[in-house]
Design an enzyme around this catalytic site. Sequence first.
Site, short mmCIF file in Angstrom:
data_model
loop_
_atom_site.label_atom_id
_atom_site.label_comp_id
_atom_site.label_asym_id
_atom_site.label_seq_id
_atom_site.Cartn_x
_atom_site.Cartn_y
_atom_site.Cartn_z
N TYR A 146 0.91 -0.99 0.48
CA TYR A 146 -0.23 -0.30 0.71
C TYR A 146 0.68 0.96 0.40
O TYR A 146 0.56 2.10 -0.32
CB TYR A 146 -0.64 0.17 1.09
CG TYR A 146 -1.92 1.45 1.19
CD1 TYR A 146 -2.95 1.25 0.15
CD2 TYR A 146 -1.44 1.40 2.16
CE1 TYR A 146 -3.81 2.14 0.07
CE2 TYR A 146 -2.76 3.57 2.30
CZ TYR A 146 -3.52 3.10 1.33
OH TYR A 146 -4.15 4.22 1.30
N LYS A 202 1.03 3.99 -3.77
CA LYS A 202 0.90 5.57 -3.28
C LYS A 202 2.21 6.26 -3.35
O LYS A 202 1.68 7.23 -3.74
CB LYS A 202 0.00 5.55 -1.58
CG LYS A 202 -0.94 5.07 -1.74
CD LYS A 202 -1.99 5.56 -2.31
CE LYS A 202 -3.58 4.88 -2.23
NZ LYS A 202 -4.79 5.16 -2.82
#
Length: 251
Positions: free
Chosen positions: A155, A159
């Site tokens: 994650y 990002k």
Amino acid sequence: MQIRFDDRVVLVTGAAQGIGRAIARGFKDAGAVVHLADMDGDGLARTAAELGCEYHVVDLGDREAAHGLVGNVVAMRGRLDALALAAGGVRGQVGRPIEEITPDDWRKIFQSNVDGAFWLAQAAAPVMKQAGYGRIVTISSGAGLRPSLTGIQAYSAAKHALVGLTKQLAWELGPFGITVNSVAPGFVRSNPATERQWDSYGPEGQKRLVDGIHTRRLGTAEDIAAAALFLASDPAAWITGQILSVDGGRS
């Protein structure tokens, strides 16, 4: 300054719940013609019924599906003025030691958070270039600027990749009247995944998190939507390649 999007055609992804739903509502209230997209068909149908918008159930990590979605919107409306790319998330994953992460764990989060944004921008770019106008707003995260509170390696990496993609597209598309920016939210309790994360901190962890925020409160989906709408607006026409942290001052 009143921000309006009268007759602008906007595609909002991740619109079934949370931040994406709030962004869609903001555009709709400001006069835009809004199309919604998400993998969650039931949630998307509820948002569409509430807002009175067209909706498309689609896996945006699939290039053909993403291109087909843009083609459908353009076929229906004759144009596409803005993308608000809020699809993403942790795909049900939780923080685990690096040794336990499988290739599928890694790829699923990248498909959700990065691939879909790239394929949609790729499909929309020719349409926006021809019009000489476009707005692309990605929803990244504080996890794209520093280590993630989720503890999920993929994650945070995804990002960070989305932040890089935003800056690269801003440089490439700027000469054609297209701006590309990102909103990097702090912790917002906006969907079941963030509620589970919030609960996992326990009372002491929750207090530490809030105490580390200048405004001493968590953000809301509407806080993030307000920033996204500003970056998509005409008053923001000379802002591009920027990552706007909306986190109550935590950063």
